[in-house]
Every structure is written in structure tokens, then in C-alpha cells.
Design a protein around this motif. Structure first.
Motif: not given
Length: 458
Positions: A439-440, A432-433, A435-437
Motif C-alpha cells: 500500500a505504501l 499484514g506486513w 499489505t502495508a508495504a
């Protein structure tokens, strides 16, 4: 007709229109009866109209439900993992399109964006399409590929040999099928190749990991790599990576003739394609337990001779250069004359980038991070992928400082980074982390690419 007769007629209509009994009419005048009939008629019309609307609503609801059920049946018929992969593709397409339109709309209200000396590209994009969600995928080299796809093959000698020609030449027949729209053809080829990236990527990861969850993570990280938005642009990235993944997939399946055919086109898609013969040869060696010796070498030749089709692909391009330009090495000469690109030691290029302007330092740091991830995730069985990834980073750096501006784009070819990330992200929290990083980071770089006058990604 006598008034009493009229009264009887109206009385006969009232039960139908109002639901009243005729006996209720006793003692009413004809005018009162008529007024009652008119009111009842309007009420009946209202009741009938409401019933019609309810009927139409129910009919529409039934049709919508039928469509949803039909769609669900079609989705169930699509073999896995394609529903997941198509969802990734459409999700990335939708999110990036919306973000791109928002960013360009925001820049419209800012004076001096783009600067006057950089306004030509926006004018060229408007010529390609009046729809921004199409035109913003054409920037820098994409416009040159469009020109190459439209140049006549006969007539005066060519002077444009700075790019391998598989991608623009594919746009010629596809563009003819689209009514001569080569720009749309380039985008279509890129997006179909992007789907190929996801399909071959999943199959390859499934072979390497023997785990469907890890294969899904790998394809998701392919979509989330920092410059993966370029898979959707009118550039060679998606075609090159699709062919590279296909070559490794068929090599792992020991289908070496298919590897050779795919590699032939891989070498014509980008100059780096020729070098992919090295990691593919390592796959062959690994499959035979790294044995060496005269008998083993004969076995390698019998099995792996199709790998010779990779250099044959590049020689085909060189032959075209000779035919249309009179120079076997027209590509190298065009690269040097146009952009000052020539082979050199990559170490001074790295040091010069790190000590240069902030943009160059950031680009070189990205390259070093890619190398660090590849090294940290190394496993002996995956040596061919480590070699491939290192080649995709080191070779561009060996082309000199002129490559700085395109370095982030070239790094996208290093797909083994996503293999390492997929292995590291087995835990849901890490996944999750990460993926979020990613994407940003990709969102920020996409904005910089759209604001092309920053020259951050070319």
C-alpha cells in the motif's frame, strides 16, 4: 358582549390551554385571565412543537433503520464473493480519489508545478472534465485513446496506428449511450474491466488454490500491486488483465471455445495479447499430462483449435491497418517512427537501465524484482503462469530503452506475481506486513504518476 361574558369565555379556554381548573380563576380580573391564557398558549405551542420534533426524529430514525435493513438484505442476496470484491473495488476507488485530490490541491500552491513546458496536459484534462476526480485519470496515452475513440472511420486515411484499437473502439458505442461523452465511456470501460479483474481473479485463484482465503488474498494483492491504481485510469491495463485472467480461467475449466473468443479480443487489446497463446497452450498440455506424439497432437488440435483465434485477433488489427492506412505493418512502423521502439536483445536494455539515470535504474530494478518473485514462487503445475509472467516482463524490455518510461505500467500485466504473494502470505502477520508495504509503495507511485511532469510512469 359584556365584560363578564368575555371573562367566562377566557375562563373556558384556560383549562384547554393551560391545564388549570376553572375554579382557580375566581378572583382574577379579565386582563389577568387573558395574560394567563396567552402564556399558557405559548407553553402549549412549545410542548406541541417539541412533540412534533420528537415525532419527526423518531420517524427519520425508523426510516434510516428500514433503509439499513433493506441494504443488509440486498447485501445478503449478493452471491459470494462479490460483497468482498465490490468492497475492495469501492475502497480502492475512494482512497485513491481522496489521495489524488489532496495531492493535486497541494501542488496548486507550489509555483512552477507543472513546469510551463508541461502545462498542456493539465489544460487537456480540464477540457475533459471540470471535476478533478474524473480528469486526473487521463494522462499520457489516455489522451491518445480518447482521440482514437473520436476519429471518423471513413474519409481520409488514418495516420494513428501506434495502439491496438479494441479499447478506444469499445468507447464509441458506450460513449453514444452516454450522450457522446467518450471520455466518460473510457473510464466506465476501465472500471467495469477492473471489476472483471477481481471477479475472474478470484475464480481463477479458487481453482488453483482450492482455498477461498487464498483467493481473497490474491484479489487483494491484485489491488495492491505497485501500479494497480492504473486499473482505474483511462488506459488498457484493466481491460487487458481482465481478458487475460478470463482466458486462463476458462482454460482451467477446459472451455476452449470460450478461451478462443476471449483470446481474440485479448490479442486486439494489446500487442502482447498475441503471445498469451503460448502459456494457454501449456495449460492444454498440462491437462493432458504433457503427452507428445502423433495421436496426442491430433487430440490437442481437436481440443485446442480455438487458440488459433488469438493470432486471428491480431491479424484483424493488421487488416484494419491495411484498410485505413494501406500498410499491413503500420503498427510496427508507427511504433518505430513515434517512439524509436524496435525489437532487440533485452540484456543490453537491462544493463543500460541499471547503469543509466536513477529513474531508469529504479524501473529496471522493479522488473528484476518481479522476475525474482516469479522464479522464487515457481511450481511445476503453475508453469503456464510463470511463462506468462516472464513474457510480460521480458517482451517490454526487448523493445529498447524507449520503453523505460512505461515499464512500470507494463509490469502490471504480470498478475502471477500476486499468485505467489497470496501463497507466501498464509500467516496473518506476513499478510499484514506485506499489505502495508504494498500500500505504501503504491501510494508513492500514485503520487509520482499524478505529478506527471516527473515522467516516472507514462
Amino acid at each position: 358582549m359584556p365584560p363578564n361574558s368575555l371573562l367566562l369565555v377566557e375562563a373556558a379556554r384556560v383549562p384547554v390551554m393551560t391545564g388549570m381548573s376553572p375554579l382557580v380563576l375566581v378572583g382574577f380580573s379579565s386582563g389577568e385571565v387573558r395574560r394567563g391564557v396567552q402564556r399558557g398558549g405559548r407553553q402549549a405551542v412549545r410542548r406541541t412543537g417539541g412533540a412534533g420534533r420528537m415525532h419527526r426524529w423518531r420517524g427519520g430514525r425508523r426510516r434510516a433503520t428500514a433503509l439499513v435493513r433493506t441494504g443488509a438484505r440486498l447485501v445478503r442476496r449478493v452471491p459470494p464473493p462479490w460483497p468482498y470484491l465490490i468492497g475492495l473495488f469501492l475502497g480502492a476507488k475512494l482512497l485513491l480519489t481522496l489521495l489524488g485530490l489532496l495531492v493535486l490541491h497541494a501542488w496548486d500552491g507550489i509555483p512552477g508545478a507543472p513546469p510551463p513546458d508541461e502545462a498542456l496536459m493539465w489544460a487537456q484534462q480540464r477540457e475533459i472534465s471540470g471535476h478533478r476526480w474524473i480528469s486526473f485519470w487521463f494522462a499520457w496515452d489516455a489522451l491518445l485513446y480518447l482521440r482514437l475513440s473520436e476519429l471518423p472511420l471513413t474519409g481520409r486515411p488514418w495516420g494513428d496506428f501506434g495502439f491496438p484499437l479494441l479499447y478506444p473502439f469499445l468507447a464509441r458505442p458506450v460513449g453514444a449511450l452516454l450522450g457522446g461523452d467518450n471520455a466518460l465511456a473510457l473510464l466506465l470501460i476501465s472500471n467495469v474491466a477492473f471489476l472483471g479483474v477481481l471477479g475472474y481473479g478470484y475464480r481463477l485463484a479458487e481453482l488453483l488454490f482450492a482455498d477461498a482465503d487464498a483467493a481473497r488474498r490474491f484479489t487483494r494483492y491484485l489491488v495492491l500491486l505497485p501500479t494497480a491504481f492504473l486499473f482505474q485510469a483511462a488506459l488498457t491495463e484493466s481491460l487487458f488483465v481482465c481478458l487475460a485472467l478470463a482466458a486462463f480461467y476458462y482454460a482451467e475449466r477446459r472451455r476452449w471455445l470460450v478461451v478462443g473468443v476471449v483470446g481474440y479480443f485479448l490479442a486486439m487489446s494489446r500487442s502482447l495479447g498475441l503471445l498469451v497463446v503460448l502459456p494457454l497452450a501449456l495449460v492444454l498440455l498440462r491437462q493432458h499430462d504433457w503427452r507428445l506424439g502423433p495421436r496426442a497432437l491430433l487430440g490437442y488440435l481437436r481440443t485446442g483449435w480455438p487458440l488459433l483465434l488469438l493470432p486471428a485477433g491480431w491479424f484483424t488489427f493488421m487488416a484494419f491497418c491495411k484498410w485505413r492506412g494501406g500498410d499491413w505493418f503500420a503498427y510496427q512502423h508507427a511504433q518505430k517512427a513515434g517512439w524509436g521502439i524496435e525489437t532487440q536483445n533485452p540484456l543490453p536494455v537491462v544493463l543500460g537501465g541499471l547503469t543509466g539515470e536513477p529513474r531508469d535504474a529504479a524501473r529496471v530494478l522493479f522488473a528484476l524484482v518481479v522476475l525474482a518473485v516469479l522464479a522464487a514462487g515457481f511450481r511445476r503445475r503453475e508453469l503456464p503462469y510463470l511463462v506468462y509472467g516472464v513474457l510480460m516482463v521480458v517482451v517490454p524490455l526487448s523493445l529498447g530503452p524507449a520503453v523505460y518510461k512505461s515499464l512500470l505500467r507494463y509490469l502490471l500485466a504480470a498478475f502471477p506475481v500476486a499468485l505467489v504473494l497470496a501463497r507466501w502470505a498464509r500467516r496473518a502477520s506476513v499478510d499484514g506486513w506485506l499489505t502495508a508495504a504494498l500500500a505504501l509503495v503504491q501510494g508513492a507511485l500514485f503520487v509520482l504518476w499524478l505529478t506527471y511532469w516527473t515522467h516516472m510512469i507514462i
